[in-house]
Motif scaffolding. Structure first.
Motif, PDB file in Angstrom:
ATOM      1  N   LEU A   1     -11.120   0.895-130.891  1.00 17.90           N
ATOM      2  CA  LEU A   1     -11.399   1.888-132.500  1.00 17.90           C
ATOM      3  C   LEU A   1     -10.442   3.591-132.877  1.00 17.90           C
ATOM      4  O   LEU A   1      -9.944   3.456-133.583  1.00 17.90           O
ATOM      5  CB  LEU A   1     -12.947   2.029-132.328  1.00 17.90           C
ATOM      6  CG  LEU A   1     -13.306   2.809-133.494  1.00 17.90           C
ATOM      7  CD1 LEU A   1     -13.445   2.391-134.531  1.00 17.90           C
ATOM      8  CD2 LEU A   1     -15.253   3.008-133.343  1.00 17.90           C
TER       9      LEU A   1
ATOM     10  N   TYR B   1     -19.242  -1.018-125.567  1.00 18.41           N
ATOM     11  CA  TYR B   1     -18.478  -1.843-126.552  1.00 18.41           C
ATOM     12  C   TYR B   1     -19.040  -2.689-128.165  1.00 18.41           C
ATOM     13  O   TYR B   1     -18.094  -2.324-128.357  1.00 18.41           O
ATOM     14  CB  TYR B   1     -17.934  -2.738-125.337  1.00 18.41           C
ATOM     15  CG  TYR B   1     -17.690  -4.303-125.766  1.00 18.41           C
ATOM     16  CD1 TYR B   1     -16.224  -4.370-126.361  1.00 18.41           C
ATOM     17  CD2 TYR B   1     -18.363  -5.274-126.284  1.00 18.41           C
ATOM     18  CE1 TYR B   1     -15.873  -5.508-126.734  1.00 18.41           C
ATOM     19  CE2 TYR B   1     -17.861  -6.525-126.451  1.00 18.41           C
ATOM     20  CZ  TYR B   1     -16.289  -6.839-126.883  1.00 18.41           C
ATOM     21  OH  TYR B   1     -16.205  -7.628-127.222  1.00 18.41           O
TER      22      TYR B   1
ATOM     23  N   VAL C   1     -15.933   9.523-132.798  1.00 14.04           N
ATOM     24  CA  VAL C   1     -15.752   9.222-131.015  1.00 14.04           C
ATOM     25  C   VAL C   1     -15.511  10.068-130.468  1.00 14.04           C
ATOM     26  O   VAL C   1     -16.108   9.606-129.083  1.00 14.04           O
ATOM     27  CB  VAL C   1     -14.696   8.475-131.353  1.00 14.04           C
ATOM     28  CG1 VAL C   1     -13.500   8.133-129.481  1.00 14.04           C
ATOM     29  CG2 VAL C   1     -14.684   6.979-132.473  1.00 14.04           C
TER      30      VAL C   1
ATOM     31  N   THR D   1     -17.940  -1.550-135.143  1.00 16.24           N
ATOM     32  CA  THR D   1     -17.406  -0.464-136.289  1.00 16.24           C
ATOM     33  C   THR D   1     -16.316  -0.722-136.392  1.00 16.24           C
ATOM     34  O   THR D   1     -16.329  -1.120-137.735  1.00 16.24           O
ATOM     35  CB  THR D   1     -17.266   1.073-135.670  1.00 16.24           C
ATOM     36  OG1 THR D   1     -18.650   1.078-134.908  1.00 16.24           O
ATOM     37  CG2 THR D   1     -16.468   1.638-135.808  1.00 16.24           C
TER      38      THR D   1
ATOM     39  N   GLY E   1     -18.262   0.475-130.413  1.00 13.36           N
ATOM     40  CA  GLY E   1     -16.709   0.187-130.545  1.00 13.36           C
ATOM     41  C   GLY E   1     -16.164  -1.009-131.299  1.00 13.36           C
ATOM     42  O   GLY E   1     -15.428  -1.244-132.402  1.00 13.36           O
TER      43      GLY E   1
ATOM     44  N   THR F   1     -13.590   0.980-123.591  1.00 13.01           N
ATOM     45  CA  THR F   1     -14.242   0.018-124.772  1.00 13.01           C
ATOM     46  C   THR F   1     -14.002   0.242-125.882  1.00 13.01           C
ATOM     47  O   THR F   1     -14.051  -0.437-127.163  1.00 13.01           O
ATOM     48  CB  THR F   1     -15.414  -0.565-124.514  1.00 13.01           C
ATOM     49  OG1 THR F   1     -16.097   0.439-124.519  1.00 13.01           O
ATOM     50  CG2 THR F   1     -15.998  -0.805-122.971  1.00 13.01           C
ATOM     51  N   LEU F   2     -13.851   2.229-126.139  1.00 10.66           N
ATOM     52  CA  LEU F   2     -13.563   2.344-127.750  1.00 10.66           C
ATOM     53  C   LEU F   2     -12.011   2.664-128.092  1.00 10.66           C
ATOM     54  O   LEU F   2     -11.499   3.122-129.203  1.00 10.66           O
ATOM     55  CB  LEU F   2     -14.015   4.158-127.256  1.00 10.66           C
ATOM     56  CG  LEU F   2     -16.026   4.206-127.700  1.00 10.66           C
ATOM     57  CD1 LEU F   2     -16.024   5.846-127.184  1.00 10.66           C
ATOM     58  CD2 LEU F   2     -16.289   2.427-128.492  1.00 10.66           C
TER      59      LEU F   2
END
Length: 1871
Positions: A1763, A1710, A1739, A1716, A1713, A1759-1760
């Motif tokens: 992104l 988290y 990723v 970023t 992400g 959680t990504l």
């Protein structure tokens, strides 16, 4: 060259883009251009010269070239290849209009364009994002400038300045305010005085007294200010100081149209209704002369009353008490009243104020002066000569001017007083180490009429511009020197001559001051002196042609014409001294204070000292003003301004400046509207174009060698690439650019002339275009060949299949021909045979029918004859009886007539006799004798009468009895009479019945005839009916199948809906649970912070009071969450004895208020924690109960529904069987009647038909009633379904369905309804039934008439429901039957197996000898007894558990009783007597003991020290088993439990917890240490659970482990304490991990090129961003993955629970992400297609790491998702509406603000990419308008997911643990 894009001048748009349509040759005088709008224009060189292009001499005055589109919209204007005015203007316009970006760098200058809208880019999340970042790494922002200043102050230890300038309305004040907010947020204050809040609180005060509405700005600053924000050595804010410049005092007494006075006056008028302001006698703003001249006292969207409240709160925060505030407002109100004082003419040379002037009276009352003095000196002035003093009246105009001058003077004094006291409130006693100054000063101004104010403003801007030019020049020179580039002097505009014209000796200001000293000096004489002095000597000074009272100065920005009128008066700033004396004599203390010297100023707080009296503040005077106090007031305004400006310039020169230039985009305050004319004027005035010109004069484009190589690698051949990047770039550049003067090679950079980058970009684009064409050619060839091969293969395949198809068709034709012949043969044979059989059957049928007809005719004749005889017999008898009755009646009648006639004759005869005389005579003869006789007889009768009266009395009694008897008899007779009447009525009714029967007989005869007619066609109708029943049966079967399918679908839908609703409810409950956990854990964090703060305060107090002695130890805090709640010992016993004396001393000086506040806060947090824990448990229980209840009710509802459906299906099948049975009976009866040959009404066939007909009618009625019931049920079911669909809560619907589909009730009601409907009272008459049947079976039935009341639909629906019910019942019965069969089969199988086993045993026993047989039987019996014994042992164990439980409760109750009797538990040896003890109840347990470690009480300190404080995690993790310290400590705890020592248990647990806290506080930044103790704390917690004796934790234990359970104490409360400690350690672990990962994320995820060559580096400007090429020390994605591997391996080595590792990894991802994505949203250079590919690749590498570690299910990938979607958004098409729809559906994890931000920031890196159009972005906003989401732009990187610690029992046996000697715990004894 042709098609080159250039800029040409334009009247409206300043510059227009055009394209060459014809090549230019040297010497051509005309350029052929085509504008972007398609118009052709001719641009002559002459026109270009007149427009004064800033041209390079080599270009021969050609128009400016346009930059490539790839460079448009750059963050830094110096990154443009062509640096000139149109390029700057266009770049700013594109960023402002298209991308909605208001900030742009121009070298060292930040250009800020006022958007006139509120933008969400100034929140705390944005401040945190810019904090610590390099200036070039992020998008341009005022926060980036502030961060750069803050960083340089800390790094270089040099004071900084931020110079904010611009026109009125450009946003200077707002920019300065945001810079100050940034410093206040990032640095914080070094004390608890909230200095940063005070610094920010000064803004509303200064805005209220120094800002006003103008035509250009609603909140225009009418003064300049320089705020110095002071910092200490730790760079925390400690205070501030403010300097002000040139307040516009004239605004107090005059405002132009659409303008206002200062805000404070309107705020005061808006608050005049308040009680504290009643004495000021205020009204509306329109009531005062000083506030109504602008005729627009209201600003849209501003509430002056609310602003007044904000101003007062700011005064209070800065320490100005309420009384002083009211004094300030009293002076301001008096100024308003002074403006309303009317002055009237007395004569031409004098004036007078009428007596009792109301406003002057209020003014005098408020100011505390006498009315006579003030009214006198407002109309008079004092003239002093050498010998005498004169008092002279003044005319009205001068009196008004004097009044206004007094008002301005009072306001100026008040303004200075407020500024001084604001500075005193912001002053700090701590020594200032450094400061950052923020200069908010007016920009260059030019109006139609320019006066003294504009002159001073432009003079200040000339000085600032000179400083700016020198600074830019200096930076350029330093850059060249640093890179070892040959320095050539750059010619730049030097405005020193203009400054000399203004401030030098005999300059404009000098001549103005000299004229002011002259007794009769005037503006005209001063103007003449200017003309005589400078007109011929200075080229920058000019005289207007048409005026002798004005002059023109050529400033750096533009020419400005100044009007001389008023210069002298404004420069003198004179005020009547007698008026000042009147004010100084005031009784109003604050007013007197305003006009006294600074060193006697009064404290704003109004504090009264102990000695009483008035208190004065002693302020250190300025050194420059020490001996010149008497002369200070004689200085002119110009001289004062020049001195303050000189002081400002000295300050700025001693600091590192940072420049912010604010641009006003339009004059109408329209949001995001750009006026090129106004923008160019301001760009020229603020020095931005001068910066561009200086940069363009040298080498403006600069690249590092690595960036140049990365960008232009495509222009190099493989042989040109060397290992030395510098030599590679030199060799390639020499080939590409032949002119050596176009570039220079520096030490680390390559310097290019203007235009060279564009040339290189063109070469790169051409190379890439050629490569693309080559690739397209090859791919198109490959595609065409693949298409040809596919077509060839397809043609061959088609031919093969066609030929095969033709062959098959021929074979098929031959087969069909042969088959047709065979079919014809058999068909003809079949036709002939069928014809014969049909004729034969017809003959037989005709014979049968004929014979039956003859038999029926004979039968009918016989029957008719028989009936006729009977009728004749009855009729004849009836006729005879009637004749007899008539005869008898006639005889009686005749007799009566004759007797009546005789009686009439006799009567007539008697009447005649009575009338005759003789008759009377006859009657009178012997009358007398008769009288005598009668007299005697009377006497006799009297005697008799007396006798009779006596007798009568006797008879009366008997008569009464007789009368009663007769009365009874009469009643009986009357009853008989009634009976007779009733019998007569019965006779009448019988006669009526007889008549009705006759009619019925006639009807019956008619019906008989109708039946006979109907019987002829009944056979055909029955056949039709049979066929219809078959069809209906078929339809019902189909309907049954459809209903079954529909039932299954509905059941599946209901199941899915229930599951969906249950899932949603589950998710909601989980979300609530996580929210509660998160809140609870945040409270724990806050609690820990307060605890640490308390410890620090206690340490400071202890060390301040005592000098520690040898061996002295301080005590830890006893107010942590654990100690305060469970009364743990705060330190070991030895430490407490040593520190008791120190505590006694420290407590005497301890700040008890702070201590009590902290203690109160701790108790509140403990209570809230406990309530949250209870709420958490309650929510979990509710969740489990709700889930169980939902499952159970769903099963019940489903089973009831299935039973209901099976019941209906079973009933329908039974009815179908019955119909078939009836049909068969009909057929048999018809055959029997045909064979018998009789069809009389009494025949069996006729009876069967009538019975079947009646049964059918009854069945129809029954069906109708059933349909009504089922219809009502169906409606209820539909309503329930609708209710289910509309409600998200599934439980009420389940209850409704359960009530609706209770199988037993419905089946009972259904069967009862059938029985009721088949009862006789529900049957109808045969006539109605026949009518219905005849209507149904008519050839053309009228269905509309039949279905008048919806019976057919009801029947149909009822049958469907019945069918469904029967089917569900059948299924339920089948399932139950199958289950029973399975159970029986299982029992039967077990019985068989047992029987076989017994038989085998018996056979084996029979084969054995007698001795072995006896032994085998004994063995079998022993086995049986053993099994029974085991069962009995289980029962005994359960009873033992119950007994132990009861004993435990008994002991607990006994202990409570003892506690109540004893009052309080004894104090343990380790506790101090002065600390309150709240003992924890520790119930005893009775358990066996094993695997324990014994230690002595005095060894407890040594145990904790060796196992916790001095233990090295690295050695333990590598060489020993994971969690060994936890096991050792638990084994020690078990021994303390075994010996039943509660004090030892409590002391050990307290020591463990405090030691863990101490080691974490000492080494909390070491990830390995924190991870180690997180693992051991969790293991210790799991051991407490596993060996607690609770059944829920003993499921996975071995029997030996169960024996090791705690035997005496229940430590459930301590488990909660350890859980809280584990949460704190987990949060510390996350923070430590975040500190390690934070520097790597942006570099590794965004900046580093993981896929080399995909994204080239775009040209950058002076603000260099961090290089994306992997240099030494640069973090890459591999660095992040290595760090993740390190984290994972450390946690695995320490034996961390797998579930806890998953939670840590989820938190790590988290953070990666969120950081970023936040940086992506704030960096325009990162929003490109190639960067999206890089992010997706990065990723994917992180996901691959998750797969390798088997962590894909931990939720880290989710959680990504934001992104990933942002990267996809950078790569998808962004043109059409379909693309917009796809983006909206794809980016569901991104907010609308984030999506729009990414689209606005999207920047093409190559020429092949296109920008996102504004229309497309608006389409996206329209589609996402209905989203309900947070408007926050950035993700919160501080979020920590709530952590849970699932129970993880250990399989390790305690008695097998070996303790190594390296732990130094040899004093422990194994038990």
């Amino acid at each position: 060259l042709a098609y080159a894009r250039v800029w040409i001048p334009d009247v409206e748009e300043v510059w227009k883009s055009a394209e060459l349509t014809k090549d230019y040759r040297h010497g051509d005088g005309v350029l052929q251009l085509q504008l972007e709008d398609g118009k052709v224009s001719v641009c002559t060189l002459f026109i270009s010269t007149e427009l004064e292009y800033k041209l390079d001499p080599k270009t021969n005055n050609l128009p400016h070239l346009r930059n490539p589109d790839i460079l448009v919209g750059e963050n830094d204007l110096t990154a443009l290849s062509y640096l000139h005015e149109p390029a700057v203007l266009h770049n700013l316009k594109v960023r402002f209009m298209d991308s909605k970006l208001i900030y742009t760098y121009c070298g060292i200058v930040l250009v800020a364009i006022n958007p006139y809208e509120t933008l969400p880019i100034y929140g705390t999340d944005i401040i945190n994002a810019y904090s610590g970042q390099n200036m070039g790494d992020m998008d341009p922002h005022i926060f980036a400038v502030a961060e750069e200043a803050y960083k340089q102050m800390a790094r270089d230890e040099r004071n900084q300045s931020i110079i904010v300038s611009g026109e009125s309305g450009a946003g200077k004040t707002v920019s300065a305010k945001y810079a100050m907010r940034y410093f206040a947020t990032v640095s914080g204050s070094a004390s608890e005085a909230n200095v940063e809040e005070k610094v920010l609180a000064s803004n509303p005060i200064m805005e209220s007294i120094g800002n006003a509405k103008t035509t250009r700005n609603d909140n225009s600053s009418r003064f300049g200010k320089y705020i110095e924000i002071g910092f200490d050595k730790k760079y925390h804010i400690i205070g501030a100081n403010m300097r002000t410049y040139l307040l516009e005092k004239s605004r107090v007494v005059f405002q132009a149209d659409e303008e206002r006075n200062y805000h404070i006056f309107y705020q005061l008028c808006a608050s005049g209704h308040l009680p504290e302001f009643k004495a000021l006698k205020l009204g509306k703003a329109d009531d005062f002369h000083y506030t109504k001249q602008g005729r627009n006292p209201v600003i849209d969207g501003i509430d002056d009353a609310k602003e007044m409240s904000t101003t007062r709160n700011a005064f209070t925060l800065l320490g100005v008490n309420e009384s002083y505030q009211l004094g300030l407002f009293q002076i301001l109100a008096s100024i308003l009243h002074l403006g309303n004082v009317e002055v009237k003419d007395r004569d031409s040379d004098s004036s007078i104020i009428p007596p009792n002037n109301g406003h002057l009276s209020v003014f005098c009352e408020l100011m505390g002066v006498t009315y006579q003095d003030m009214s006198h000196w407002l109309c008079h002035k004092k003239l002093k000569t050498a010998t005498e003093t004169y008092i002279k009246p003044i005319p009205k105009l001068q009196a008004i001017n004097a009044r206004d001058a007094l008002a301005k003077h009072i306001y100026a004094k008040l303004f200075n007083w407020i500024v001084d006291h604001v500075n005193k409130a912001l002053h700090s006693s701590v020594k200032q180490h450094s400061f950052i100054g923020v200069l908010d000063i007016y920009g260059f101004e030019t109006f139609e009429i320019n006066s003294f104010e504009q002159f001073c403003i432009n003079y200040a801007n000339e000085k600032l511009q000179q400083q700016f030019n020198m600074h830019v020049f200096k930076l350029e020179q330093e850059e060249y020197m640093r890179e070892q580039i040959p320095w050539t002097l750059i010619d730049f505009y030097d405005n020193q001559p203009c400054i000399n014209l203004i401030e030098a000796k005999m300059g404009i200001l000098d001549l103005l001051d000299e004229e002011c000293k002259m007794p009769k000096g005037s503006d005209d004489s001063w103007a003449q002196k200017l003309y005589n002095t400078h007109l011929k000597t200075c080229a920058l000074f000019e005289k207007p042609r048409m005026s002798n009272k004005a002059f023109i100065i050529q400033h750096f920005a533009d020419k400005v014409e100044y009007q001389c009128d008023g210069f002298l008066e404004k420069n003198k700033d004179t005020v009547n001294e007698e008026q000042i004396h009147v004010l100084k004599a005031s009784k109003f203390d604050l007013l007197v204070e305003l006009f006294q010297d600074e060193e006697k100023a009064r404290s704003p707080t109004g504090a009264v000292p102990a000695t009483g009296g008035r208190t004065r503040l002693s302020v250190k005077p300025d050194k420059n003003k020490g001996g010149q106090a008497s002369k200070e007031h004689k200085k002119t305004v110009g001289l004062q301004f020049r001195n303050s400006l000189q002081l400002l310039m000295e300050t700025l020169n001693a600091t590192t400046p940072h420049y912010v230039r604010c641009i006003k985009p339009n004059d109408y305050k329209y949001g995001f509207t750009f006026d090129p004319k106004r923008a160019v004027q301001q760009l020229r005035a603020c020095g931005v174009l001068e910066t561009i010109r200086i940069s363009a004069a040298g080498f403006p484009s600069r690249w590092t060698y690595q960036e140049f190589f990365s960008r232009y690698r495509v222009l190099m051949k493989q042989k040109d690439v060397l290992t030395d990047r510098k030599m590679t770039c030199k060799n390639v550049l020499e080939k590409l650019v032949q002119d050596q003067d176009k570039y220079q090679f520096g030490k680390t950079k390559i310097f290019f002339r203007a235009g060279q980058v564009a040339y290189l970009e063109k070469l790169r684009a051409d190379k890439l275009r050629a490569a693309c064409i080559r690739i397209q050619k090859t791919i198109r060839c490959w595609l065409a060949r693949k298409k040809y091969l596919r077509m060839k293969h397809a043609a061959t395949t088609i031919q093969r299949y066609v030929r095969g198809y033709q062959a098959r068709c021929l074979a098929k034709f031959l087969r069909r021909t042969r088959a047709a012949i065979v079919i014809q043969k058999y068909q003809r044979m079949y036709v002939q045979r069928t014809c014969y059989k049909r004729k034969q059957a017809a003959a037989l049928v005709m014979q049968c029918i004929l014979r039956a007809y003859m038999a029926r005719q004979l039968y009918k004749a016989l029957l008719r004859e028989h009936k006729t005889i009977i009728i004749q017999k009855m009729v004849r008898g009836w006729l005879a009886r009637q004749w007899y009755k008539r005869t008898l009646k006639a005889i009686v009648y005749l007799q009566c007539c004759i007797r009546r006639m005789r009686a009439k004759r006799e009567l007539k005869k008697l009447k005649i006799e009575a009338r005759s005389v003789e008759h009377f005579k006859k009657l009178n003869i012997g009358m007398e004798n008769k009288i005598m006789q009668l007299q005697r007889r009377i006497d006799d009768q009297n005697k008799d009468n007396r006798a009779l009266s006596e007798r009568l009395n006797s008879l009366e009694n008997s008569h009464a009895a007789e009368s009663e008897r007769l009365r009874v008899e009469l009643t009986r007779l009357r009853g008989a009479e009634e009976d007779a009447k009733n019998n007569a009525n019965k006779v009448t009714s019988l006669l009526e019945e007889l008549e009705r029967l006759r009619k019925d007989l006639q009807n019956t005869q008619k019906e008989k005839k109708a039946i006979e007619d109907w019987a002829k066609t009944y056979q055909e109708e029955m056949e039709k009916m049979i066929s219809e029943l078959k069809e209906q049966n078929h339809l019902l079967k189909n309907e049954k199948n459809d209903l079954n399918r529909l039932i299954q679908e509905q059941g599946q839908q209901w199941t899915e809906k229930m599951q969906r609703a249950l899932k949603e409810e589950t998710q909601q409950l989980e979300y609530d649970l996580n929210e509660e956990r998160s809140r609870y854990q945040n409270l724990l964090t806050e609690h820990l912070r307060l605890e640490e703060k308390y410890d620090d305060l206690k340490e400071e107090i202890t060390f301040a009071v005592n000098v520690p002695k040898p061996g002295h130890r301080r005590t830890d805090s006893t107010h942590s969450s654990n100690e305060s709640e469970y009364t743990y010992n705060s330190e070991f016993a030895e430490s407490e004895e040593g520190t008791r004396g120190g505590e006694d001393v420290s407590k005497a000086i301890l700040d008890m208020s702070l201590f009590l506040k902290l203690q109160k806060r701790v108790s509140e947090l403990e209570q809230e924690k406990q309530s949250l824990q209870n709420e958490l448990d309650r929510r979990e229980e509710q969740f489990q109960r709700a889930r169980a209840r939902d499952d159970e009710e769903h099963k019940k509802a489903r089973s009831a529904e299935l039973e209901y459906e099976s019941l209906k299906r079973q009933e329908l099948e039974s009815e179908n069987k019955k119909l078939k049975h009836d049909l068969n009976e009909m057929r048999q009866s018809l055959r029997g009647s045909a064979e018998a040959g009789s069809a009389a009404p009494g025949s069996p066939a006729y009876t069967v038909l009538l019975d079947q007909l009646n049964a059918s009618n009854e069945e129809l009625e029954v069906r109708k009633e059933e349909v009504l019931i089922l219809r009502s049920q169906l409606v209820s079911q539909r309503e329930a379904m609708q209710h289910k669909e509309t409600m998200t809560e599934p439980l009420p619907y389940i209850e409704d369905v359960q009530k609706l589909t209770d199988a037993k009730e419905i089946s009972q009601a259904y069967m009862g309804l059938k029985e009721t409907n088949r009862s006789p009272r529900f049957t109808r008459r045969p006539t109605e039934v026949n009518e219905l049947v005849s209507r149904l079976r008519s050839p053309f039935p009228d269905y509309h008439k039949l279905n008048e009341d919806g019976e057919l639909w009801l029947v149909y629906e009822g049958l469907k429901e019945t069918n469904r019910l029967l089917e569900s019942q059948l299924q339920a019965q089948r399932r139950s039957h199958e289950n029973e069969v399975e159970v029986l089969r299982g029992e039967l199988q077990s019985v068989k197996e047992e029987n076989n086993r017994q038989q085998q045993l018996l056979a084996q026993n029979l084969q054995l000898p007698p001795e072995a047989r006896i032994e085998a039987s004994l063995q079998h019996e022993i086995t049986r007894l053993t099994n029974e014994n085991l069962d009995l042992m289980e029962q005994l164990e359960k009873q033992d558990k119950t007994v132990r439980k009861l004993k435990k409760q008994l002991k607990v109750f006994a202990k409570k009783i003892n506690d109540l009797e004893g009052g309080q538990m004894d104090v343990s040896p380790g506790q101090t007597t002065d600390e309150p003890v709240h003992p924890v109840n520790i119930p005893r347990r009775e358990k066996d003991f094993q695997g324990m470690l014994e230690y002595k009480k005095e060894d407890e300190l040594k145990l904790v020290k060796n196992l916790i404080l001095e233990l090295k995690p690295r050695g333990v993790a590598v060489n020993l088993i994971p969690g060994l310290p936890a096991y050792v400590l638990f084994m020690c705890l078990r021994h303390a439990d075994y010996i039943n020592d509660d004090q030892k248990v409590r002391s050990l647990l307290t020591s463990i917890i405090n030691s863990i806290k101490k080691i974490l506080k000492k080494r909390g930044d070491d990830f390995e240490t924190v991870s180690f103790w997180l693992s051991n704390t969790c293991r210790f917690l799991h051991c407490l659970k596993q060996y607690s004796g609770d059944e829920q934790f003993m499921k996975h234990n071995t029997s030996k482990q169960n024996d090791h359970c705690l035997s005496n104490f229940d430590l459930a409360e301590y488990r909660q304490v350890l859980s809280d400690l584990a949460i704190q350690i987990y949060q510390q672990l996350i923070k430590c991990m975040e500190n390690i990962l934070q520097p790597m994320i942006v570099s590794g995820m965004l900046e580093h090129e993981t896929i080399q060559g995909v994204s080239g580096v775009k040209p950058t400007g002076l603000r260099k961003r961090t290089s994306s090429i992997a240099d030494e020390g640069t973090y890459t994605l591999d660095s992040i993955i290595r760090q993740l591997n390190s984290f994972h391996s450390i946690m695995c080595q320490h034996g961390t629970d797998p579930e806890l590792i998953k939670q840590v990894v989820k938190q790590q991802f988290y953070i990666i992400g969120a950081v970023t994505l936040n940086n992506l949203l704030l960096r325009k250079d990162m929003c490109s297609w190639s960067k999206g590919m890089q992010i997706r690749y990065n990723v994917s590498q992180l996901e691959e790491w998750l797969r390798d570690k088997n962590l894909m299910t931990c939720g880290a990938k989710e959680t990504l998702e934001p992104l990933i979607q942002a990267a996809q958004l950078l790569q998808v098409k962004k043109k059409t509406d379909e693309d917009a729809e796809a983006i909206c559906s794809m980016c569901n994890s991104l907010s609308t603000a984030q999506i729009v931000k990414v689209l606005n920031l999207y920047t093409p890196v190559n020429a092949f990419e296109e920008r996102v159009s504004v229309l497309f972005i608006r389409t996206i906003q329209t589609r996402l308008r209905d989203r309900k989401e947070s408007p926050q732009l950035l993700m919160d990187t501080k979020v920590i997911y709530p952590v849970t610690f699932p129970f993880n029992p250990s399989s390790l046996a305690l008695e097998t643990i070996q303790i190594p000697s390296s732990l130094n715990v040899g004093f422990l004894t194994r038990v």
